[in-house]
Motif scaffolding. Structure first.
Motif, PDB file in Angstrom:
ATOM      1  N   LEU A 103      67.200 -14.521  71.493  1.00  0.00           N
ATOM      2  CA  LEU A 103      66.080 -13.577  71.609  1.00  0.00           C
ATOM      3  C   LEU A 103      65.505 -13.217  70.252  1.00  0.00           C
ATOM      4  O   LEU A 103      66.163 -13.358  69.225  1.00  0.00           O
ATOM      5  CB  LEU A 103      66.559 -12.297  72.311  1.00  0.00           C
ATOM      6  N   ASP A 104      64.290 -12.715  70.275  1.00  0.00           N
ATOM      7  CA  ASP A 104      63.671 -12.207  69.046  1.00  0.00           C
ATOM      8  C   ASP A 104      64.494 -11.054  68.495  1.00  0.00           C
ATOM      9  O   ASP A 104      65.119 -10.307  69.240  1.00  0.00           O
ATOM     10  CB  ASP A 104      62.274 -11.665  69.342  1.00  0.00           C
ATOM     11  N   VAL A 105      64.427 -10.903  67.187  1.00  0.00           N
ATOM     12  CA  VAL A 105      65.222  -9.860  66.538  1.00  0.00           C
ATOM     13  C   VAL A 105      64.891  -8.484  67.094  1.00  0.00           C
ATOM     14  O   VAL A 105      65.761  -7.648  67.327  1.00  0.00           O
ATOM     15  CB  VAL A 105      64.991  -9.893  65.012  1.00  0.00           C
ATOM     16  N   SER A 106      63.613  -8.236  67.332  1.00  0.00           N
ATOM     17  CA  SER A 106      63.236  -6.905  67.814  1.00  0.00           C
ATOM     18  C   SER A 106      63.800  -6.657  69.200  1.00  0.00           C
ATOM     19  O   SER A 106      64.168  -5.537  69.543  1.00  0.00           O
ATOM     20  CB  SER A 106      61.712  -6.781  67.829  1.00  0.00           C
ATOM     21  N   ILE A 107      63.865  -7.716  70.020  1.00  0.00           N
ATOM     22  CA  ILE A 107      64.397  -7.561  71.375  1.00  0.00           C
ATOM     23  C   ILE A 107      65.913  -7.436  71.332  1.00  0.00           C
ATOM     24  O   ILE A 107      66.508  -6.754  72.168  1.00  0.00           O
ATOM     25  CB  ILE A 107      64.007  -8.778  72.238  1.00  0.00           C
ATOM     26  N   GLN A 108      66.527  -8.083  70.357  1.00  0.00           N
ATOM     27  CA  GLN A 108      67.986  -8.064  70.264  1.00  0.00           C
ATOM     28  C   GLN A 108      68.504  -6.634  70.271  1.00  0.00           C
ATOM     29  O   GLN A 108      69.432  -6.293  71.007  1.00  0.00           O
ATOM     30  CB  GLN A 108      68.445  -8.748  68.970  1.00  0.00           C
ATOM     31  N   ALA A 109      67.870  -5.800  69.444  1.00  0.00           N
ATOM     32  CA  ALA A 109      68.344  -4.417  69.330  1.00  0.00           C
ATOM     33  C   ALA A 109      68.276  -3.722  70.685  1.00  0.00           C
ATOM     34  O   ALA A 109      69.194  -2.998  71.083  1.00  0.00           O
ATOM     35  CB  ALA A 109      67.508  -3.672  68.302  1.00  0.00           C
ATOM     36  N   GLN A 110      67.202  -3.971  71.430  1.00  0.00           N
ATOM     37  CA  GLN A 110      67.049  -3.335  72.742  1.00  0.00           C
ATOM     38  C   GLN A 110      68.162  -3.762  73.685  1.00  0.00           C
ATOM     39  O   GLN A 110      68.745  -2.938  74.397  1.00  0.00           O
ATOM     40  CB  GLN A 110      65.706  -3.722  73.361  1.00  0.00           C
ATOM     41  N   ILE A 111      68.417  -5.067  73.699  1.00  0.00           N
ATOM     42  CA  ILE A 111      69.427  -5.581  74.625  1.00  0.00           C
ATOM     43  C   ILE A 111      70.803  -5.039  74.268  1.00  0.00           C
ATOM     44  O   ILE A 111      71.586  -4.663  75.142  1.00  0.00           O
ATOM     45  CB  ILE A 111      69.434  -7.119  74.625  1.00  0.00           C
ATOM     46  N   ILE A 112      71.079  -4.985  72.974  1.00  0.00           N
ATOM     47  CA  ILE A 112      72.382  -4.458  72.555  1.00  0.00           C
ATOM     48  C   ILE A 112      72.521  -3.009  72.963  1.00  0.00           C
ATOM     49  O   ILE A 112      73.557  -2.584  73.495  1.00  0.00           O
ATOM     50  CB  ILE A 112      72.542  -4.608  71.027  1.00  0.00           C
ATOM     51  N   ALA A 113      71.455  -2.239  72.754  1.00  0.00           N
ATOM     52  CA  ALA A 113      71.505  -0.829  73.144  1.00  0.00           C
ATOM     53  C   ALA A 113      71.733  -0.698  74.649  1.00  0.00           C
ATOM     54  O   ALA A 113      72.500   0.157  75.109  1.00  0.00           O
ATOM     55  CB  ALA A 113      70.197  -0.140  72.731  1.00  0.00           C
ATOM     56  N   LEU A 114      71.060  -1.584  75.391  1.00  0.00           N
ATOM     57  CA  LEU A 114      71.214  -1.559  76.845  1.00  0.00           C
ATOM     58  C   LEU A 114      72.655  -1.832  77.245  1.00  0.00           C
ATOM     59  O   LEU A 114      73.240  -1.124  78.074  1.00  0.00           O
ATOM     60  CB  LEU A 114      70.292  -2.614  77.470  1.00  0.00           C
ATOM     61  N   LEU A 115      73.235  -2.858  76.640  1.00  0.00           N
ATOM     62  CA  LEU A 115      74.619  -3.196  76.967  1.00  0.00           C
ATOM     63  C   LEU A 115      75.551  -2.018  76.667  1.00  0.00           C
ATOM     64  O   LEU A 115      76.428  -1.675  77.468  1.00  0.00           O
ATOM     65  CB  LEU A 115      75.073  -4.422  76.169  1.00  0.00           C
ATOM     66  N   LYS A 116      75.348  -1.418  75.513  1.00  0.00           N
ATOM     67  CA  LYS A 116      76.194  -0.281  75.145  1.00  0.00           C
ATOM     68  C   LYS A 116      76.082   0.830  76.183  1.00  0.00           C
ATOM     69  O   LYS A 116      77.073   1.389  76.656  1.00  0.00           O
ATOM     70  CB  LYS A 116      75.790   0.255  73.775  1.00  0.00           C
ATOM     71  N   ARG A 117      74.846   1.145  76.514  1.00  0.00           N
ATOM     72  CA  ARG A 117      74.632   2.260  77.436  1.00  0.00           C
ATOM     73  C   ARG A 117      75.255   1.967  78.789  1.00  0.00           C
ATOM     74  O   ARG A 117      75.939   2.790  79.386  1.00  0.00           O
ATOM     75  CB  ARG A 117      73.133   2.530  77.581  1.00  0.00           C
ATOM     76  N   LEU A 118      75.028   0.758  79.290  1.00  0.00           N
ATOM     77  CA  LEU A 118      75.562   0.399  80.600  1.00  0.00           C
ATOM     78  C   LEU A 118      77.082   0.440  80.587  1.00  0.00           C
ATOM     79  O   LEU A 118      77.722   0.895  81.540  1.00  0.00           O
ATOM     80  CB  LEU A 118      75.070  -0.991  81.006  1.00  0.00           C
ATOM     81  N   GLY A 119      77.653  -0.084  79.471  1.00  0.00           N
ATOM     82  CA  GLY A 119      79.106  -0.062  79.384  1.00  0.00           C
ATOM     83  C   GLY A 119      79.634   1.348  79.478  1.00  0.00           C
ATOM     84  O   GLY A 119      80.595   1.633  80.194  1.00  0.00           O
ATOM     85  N   ARG A 120      78.959   2.235  78.777  1.00  0.00           N
ATOM     86  CA  ARG A 120      79.401   3.633  78.798  1.00  0.00           C
ATOM     87  C   ARG A 120      79.216   4.241  80.175  1.00  0.00           C
ATOM     88  O   ARG A 120      80.107   4.857  80.734  1.00  0.00           O
ATOM     89  CB  ARG A 120      78.596   4.443  77.773  1.00  0.00           C
ATOM     90  N   ASP A 121      78.020   4.047  80.756  1.00  0.00           N
ATOM     91  CA  ASP A 121      77.701   4.668  82.039  1.00  0.00           C
ATOM     92  C   ASP A 121      78.615   4.184  83.151  1.00  0.00           C
ATOM     93  O   ASP A 121      79.001   4.947  84.035  1.00  0.00           O
ATOM     94  CB  ASP A 121      76.251   4.388  82.439  1.00  0.00           C
ATOM     95  N   HIS A 122      78.932   2.892  83.166  1.00  0.00           N
ATOM     96  CA  HIS A 122      79.723   2.356  84.263  1.00  0.00           C
ATOM     97  C   HIS A 122      81.192   2.207  83.920  1.00  0.00           C
ATOM     98  O   HIS A 122      81.982   1.798  84.769  1.00  0.00           O
ATOM     99  CB  HIS A 122      79.183   0.977  84.678  1.00  0.00           C
ATOM    100  N   GLY A 123      81.543   2.497  82.658  1.00  0.00           N
ATOM    101  CA  GLY A 123      82.934   2.298  82.282  1.00  0.00           C
ATOM    102  C   GLY A 123      83.318   0.830  82.245  1.00  0.00           C
ATOM    103  O   GLY A 123      84.485   0.482  82.411  1.00  0.00           O
ATOM    104  N   THR A 124      82.359  -0.036  82.019  1.00  0.00           N
ATOM    105  CA  THR A 124      82.650  -1.468  82.005  1.00  0.00           C
ATOM    106  C   THR A 124      83.125  -1.889  80.629  1.00  0.00           C
ATOM    107  O   THR A 124      82.529  -1.546  79.623  1.00  0.00           O
ATOM    108  CB  THR A 124      81.363  -2.273  82.313  1.00  0.00           C
TER     109      THR A 124
END
Lengths: 319, 328, 340
Positions: free
Chosen positions: C198-219
């Motif tokens: 992915l583009d560098v700018s999108i990378q940050a978004q996806i990483i943030a998303l993964l972090k948030r989801l991991g936290r929210d779902h305990g994954t």
């Protein structure tokens, strides 16, 4: 997953090696030895080709020496059947010619036409492919357009057409003499497209690579670049196509001869022999067709198998 | 969508015109229509007058236009060999070839596709290896040899099926069909199998190769990683993606069946267009050859067009791009 | 999560969600058997993000593939064990493993372009996955699909659920992929280079998303990548792999700030810094050995600037070193000291 396949290249070389070096590489020989089918196929092909090449030396009779052929011996069955004669091992045809000998000579002709056609179409196809891939632009578009149109028609039809047109254009006397060449040309013109396409693809890929650009900047003559660099990289796939095309060419020639627009009975190929024998099939004289047919089938099959093996051996994805 | 259809139609017309051009060149310049119409001792002056009357001195474009005009109406002149209108001959022979071709195509697809799927899914099983070996033989044996073999076994040795001809046929309008008589069915079996065998093995190998490629893709891996059942992965995802490119090639194969019919018809003396063409080549009967060329070209173009439209209907990627391009 | 106790082999971690012990993945070739993953052990706790970092060919992807049971033959697990929530999963029959895939363990691959079937709408692919694992009717499944799409940040989910993959941009597609991986609410996700394509700018978004989801779902997430920046941003702990082995493992801050293994030191040093004095870009000389040419002893020894004689003869196991674990003989005195 980025690569859930065997990691770490097995073959040590990272620099692209020319075709001949890959040939001598143990990988190819190893895969040849490992596949019993291929070994058998190669042996059969060698036997048939050898027999054909040595035909004048090892054929028990010369079926085209009119003095030695006698109508009294016509349509004799094979030696092991009642009425058979051990000097005519596989029986005789309607003119009294020894079937075994005609097979030897016929195979010779079939191979001659097949190999010549493939060589010619390889020459034509590779040249056009290199031009199209190297120069691009108008030449490329034109050549590929023609190729596309031709590809949408089955090759046999094209061969038939060229054959038929040649027959009409040329006066009768010339026809019988040059039938052979017309046939070779017709088949060659039907199959050049595969070569051209593959070579063009490779040429375009290589053309944009840096070492080629460097050579051009230095001022190396384009012909030298094409022959010295592009060609070796393309030899592998070309060889595979050539082998498979050989089988197809032999098949096409046999078909054309069988249809009556190929080689005449005075200089028959295996296809012509089968055609001649076809008329006697219904009356029970099966050997005149069946034996040439068997040899033809074995020849095409073994060449096809060799081509299959070559393709797998050269395919990097399967290593 | 409409733009796409128009574009393809335009291309088809272009190809047809090219084919017509080649046929016309054959017609006018390879054969000499005059020489075949008059006797040996017609004077040169008379020939010239005939040439003038028939409009054979008109410019190339005019003659070509006339040729195309006639062709569209089905008028290809007279056969050199039979001295009958070529159009009539073709109409007689066409049903035989078409019935044979469709029967063969049907057989080839019916058996080829499932075999291809099976050997693609179960790559190393014994069944697959056996099928692949047989298929190699199928590709290597010339069509005419297969025909001869089948005749030998089923007609000569066993006497179950006829070795030539179409059997009894029923006339419906200008069409003659062999499907309405038992004899007709018995007659079509061997030729259809002969014609189908080559195509069947080709289709089988094609479907197999495509299936293997598809099974290697990332989306199949991802589907497995999501825990989808084997049935869902193999038949829901893999199969659909396999069949899309297979459609094109299969459609083109149908065209090549019509061409290969030439051989089969010769072996079985099947009274179709293929046999007609071979006889025309032997005799240098140019009008028949030209007509056959145009007709076959026409079939090919139609088949290509239908295949393209099918492709368009099946692959969503092609559809939506157009909509987006149109601002949809 | 900074208070996460660092891993020490031998310490029984009954809370570990995933336990990989002495995993060994081999591939038989005609020139002999190659070992692609050699004696790899690590744990992942529930909700933890473990980064697995290393060069291409170091074995990180294969480790992930082995865990989810998708090793392509002739690759095979030749030793060790993989345990999920106390249950061994590396020796399960295909059907049992299939039920775990998607439901307990999810996976995300690198290229969102090729991860989605181009012929089906994303709605259909989502609903199919949902209904495979959860007992929901079509309407409820579609509802869940919609809420998943909204959760991963797809705007206009009601419309876009019926769109085809090629109608999405790269970043959006990766979001859809994440939604698909989360569809049945797995406890562990193996993310293999999720941002590399992915583009560098999108990378940050996806990483943030993964972090948030991991936290929210305990994954828990096993994040495989060669990009150290992503790891520093996202992971709790890091495992550094080299030539099929883990050479260092520990909390992310320790690995980044005070690496113990010479390879890790080289990796950290080679990252260009924007702050501070700029000098020449540092690199580690040489290349990672191919699988058929792994040197005896420590595989890194030929390139190591601190190599001892012992390194070339004996292969080091992971041993405690400075709040991490490193497979390096240089750390031996520390270990002996710690054991003393």
């Amino acid at each position: 997953m980025a690569e859930i396949t065997a990691p770490g290249a097995v073959s040590p070389s990272a620099v692209p090696r020319p075709g001949w070096a890959r040939f001598a590489d143990s990988d190819l020989w190893w895969s040849f030895r490992r596949s019993p089918v291929t070994v058998v196929a190669a042996s059969v092909a060698c036997v048939i080709i050898g027999a054909a090449l040595l035909a004048p030396l090892i054929a028990p009779h010369d079926p085209y020496d009119l003095a030695s052929v006698s109508l009294l011996d016509a349509t004799d069955p094979p030696a092991w059947l009642p009425g058979g004669n051990w000097s005519y091992l596989l029986g005789t045809d309607n003119q009294g010619r020894d079937v075994l000998s005609t097979i030897f000579y016929g195979t010779r002709v079939s191979l001659l036409v097949g190999c010549s056609a493939v060589l010619l179409s390889m020459l034509l196809g590779v040249t056009l492919g290199l031009i199209a891939g190297w120069r691009g632009g108008i030449a490329d578009t034109m050549i590929m357009r023609v190729a596309d149109v031709q590809l949408s028609f089955p090759a046999i039809l094209i061969a038939l057409l060229i054959d038929g047109v040649a027959h009409s254009l040329l006066p009768r006397e010339v026809q019988t003499r040059i039938t052979l060449y017309v046939l070779i040309a017709a088949i060659a013109l039907s199959y050049w497209v595969h070569f051209a396409r593959t070579v063009r693809g490779s040429a375009m890929v290589e053309r944009s690579k840096e070492y080629i650009q460097a050579a051009r900047v230095i001022g190396v003559h384009p012909a030298r670049i094409v022959i010295g660099h592009l060609l070796p990289n393309v030899i592998g796939p070309v060889l595979v196509i050539a082998t498979i095309n050989l089988a197809t060419a032999i098949l096409t020639e046999a078909t054309l001869s069988f249809l009556g627009v190929g080689l005449p009975p005075t200089e028959p190929s295996l296809g012509t022999l089968i055609r001649v024998g076809n008329d006697y099939l219904l009356s029970g004289d099966w050997w005149i067709s069946v034996f040439p047919g068997t040899v033809l089938a074995l020849l095409i099959l073994s060449v096809n198998l060799l081509g299959d093996w070559l393709r797998d051996a050269f395919n990097p994805k399967l290593r | 969508m409409l733009a796409f259809i128009i574009q393809r139609l335009f291309q088809s017309v272009l190809v047809m015109l090219t084919v017509a051009l080649i046929a016309f060149a054959l017609f006018n310049y390879v054969g000499d229509p005059i020489n075949n119409m008059v006797g040996q001792d017609t004077t040169q002056a008379d020939r010239e007058r005939l040439r003038q009357d028939l409009g054979l001195n008109a410019p190339f474009v005019v003659q070509f236009a006339r040729f195309v005009g006639h062709a569209v109406q089905g008028n290809f002149g007279l056969s050199y060999q039979q001295a009958r209108p070529v159009g009539q001959i073709i109409l007689e022979k066409m049903p035989a070839t078409l019935e044979l071709s469709f029967m063969a195509a049907f057989l080839a697809l019916l058996l080829g596709v499932p075999m291809g799927i099976y050997t693609g899914l179960h790559r190393s099983s014994w069944g697959s290896q056996a099928l692949l070996a047989i298929s190699l033989v199928g590709v290597s044996l010339p069509t005419f040899l297969i025909g001869i073999l089948l005749i030998l076994i089923f007609a000569v040795l066993l006497g179950w099926l006829p070795s030539f001809g179409r059997g009894a046929v029923v006339h419906i309008g200008w069409w003659t069909t062999g499907f309405l008589t038992a004899e007709g069915w018995r007659a079509i079996i061997l030729p259809a199998i002969t014609l189908a065998l080559f195509q069947m093995t080709l289709i089988m190998r094609l479907v197999r190769a495509e299936m293997i490629e598809v099974l290697r893709t990332d989306y199949i891996k991802f589907a497995r990683a999501r825990g989808l059942s084997n049935r869902a992965v193999n038949f829901g995802h893999a199969l659909k993606n396999t069949l899309v490119p297979v459609i094109t090639i299969t459609g083109l194969q149908l065209g090549s069946i019509i061409a290969f019919a030439v051989i089969t018809e010769t072996v079985f003396q099947w009274p179709g267009m293929g046999l007609m063409f071979i006889q025309a080549v032997s005799f240098a009967d140019i009008p028949v050859m030209a007509a056959y060329l145009v007709l076959v070209g026409f079939f090919f173009v139609i088949i290509n067009l239908v295949v393209d439209l099918l492709y368009y209907a099946v692959d969503p990627r092609l559809r939506v791009e157009r909509e987006i391009a149109a601002g949809g | 999560m900074a208070a996460q106790p660092f891993y020490s082999r031998g310490m029984s971690n009954t809370e570990a969600l995933l336990k990989v012990e002495n995993l060994r993945v081999e591939v038989p070739t005609r020139r002999g058997t190659l070992v692609a993953v050699d004696d790899v052990s690590f744990d992942i706790a529930p909700g933890e993000v473990l980064g697995v970092v290393g060069e291409s060919g170091a074995g990180k992807s294969l480790t992930g593939a082995a865990i989810i049971g998708l090793l392509e033959p002739p690759l095979k697990i030749a030793g060790g064990s993989i345990t999920l929530a106390g249950r061994r999963i590396d020796n399960l029959p295909y059907e049992a493993m299939r039920r775990i895939r998607g439901k307990e363990i999810g996976a995300i691959f690198q290229d969102p372009l090729t991860s989605l079937n181009p012929l089906y709408t994303i709605g259909r692919q989502l609903v199919e996955t949902i209904r495979t694992h959860l007992d929901l009717g079509p309407a409820k499944a579609r509802g869940r699909a919609l809420s998943l799409l909204r959760e991963v940040g797809i705007a206009g989910a009601d419309e876009r659920i019926d769109h085809y993959p090629h109608q999405f941009s790269g970043g959006m597609r990766q979001r859809v992929v994440i939604a698909l991986a989360l569809a049945a609410n797995p406890r562990l996700i193996i993310a293999d280079e999720p941002t590399t394509a992915l583009d560098v700018s999108i990378q940050a978004q996806i990483i943030a998303l993964l972090k948030r989801l991991g936290r929210d779902h305990g994954t828990a997430i096993m994040l495989v990548t060669h990009d150290m920046g992503v790891i520093a941003e996202t992971a709790h702990r890091v495992a550094v792999m080299y030539a099929g082995r883990i050479v260092e493992i520990g909390p992310v801050r320790r690995i980044v700030d005070r690496p113990s293994h010479p390879y890790t030191k080289g990796l950290m040093a080679s990252i260009p810094r924007t702050a501070g004095p700029r000098g020449r870009l540092r690199q580690i000389d040489g290349t990672m050995p191919r699988l058929n040419a792994i040197p005896p002893g420590c595989p890194f020894s030929p390139r190591c600037t601190e190599a001892l004689d012992r390194c070339r003869r004996e292969r080091p196991d992971l041993m405690p070193a400075n709040e991490t674990q490193a497979a390096c003989w240089q750390c031996a005195p520390v270990a002996e000291h710690a054991n003393a």
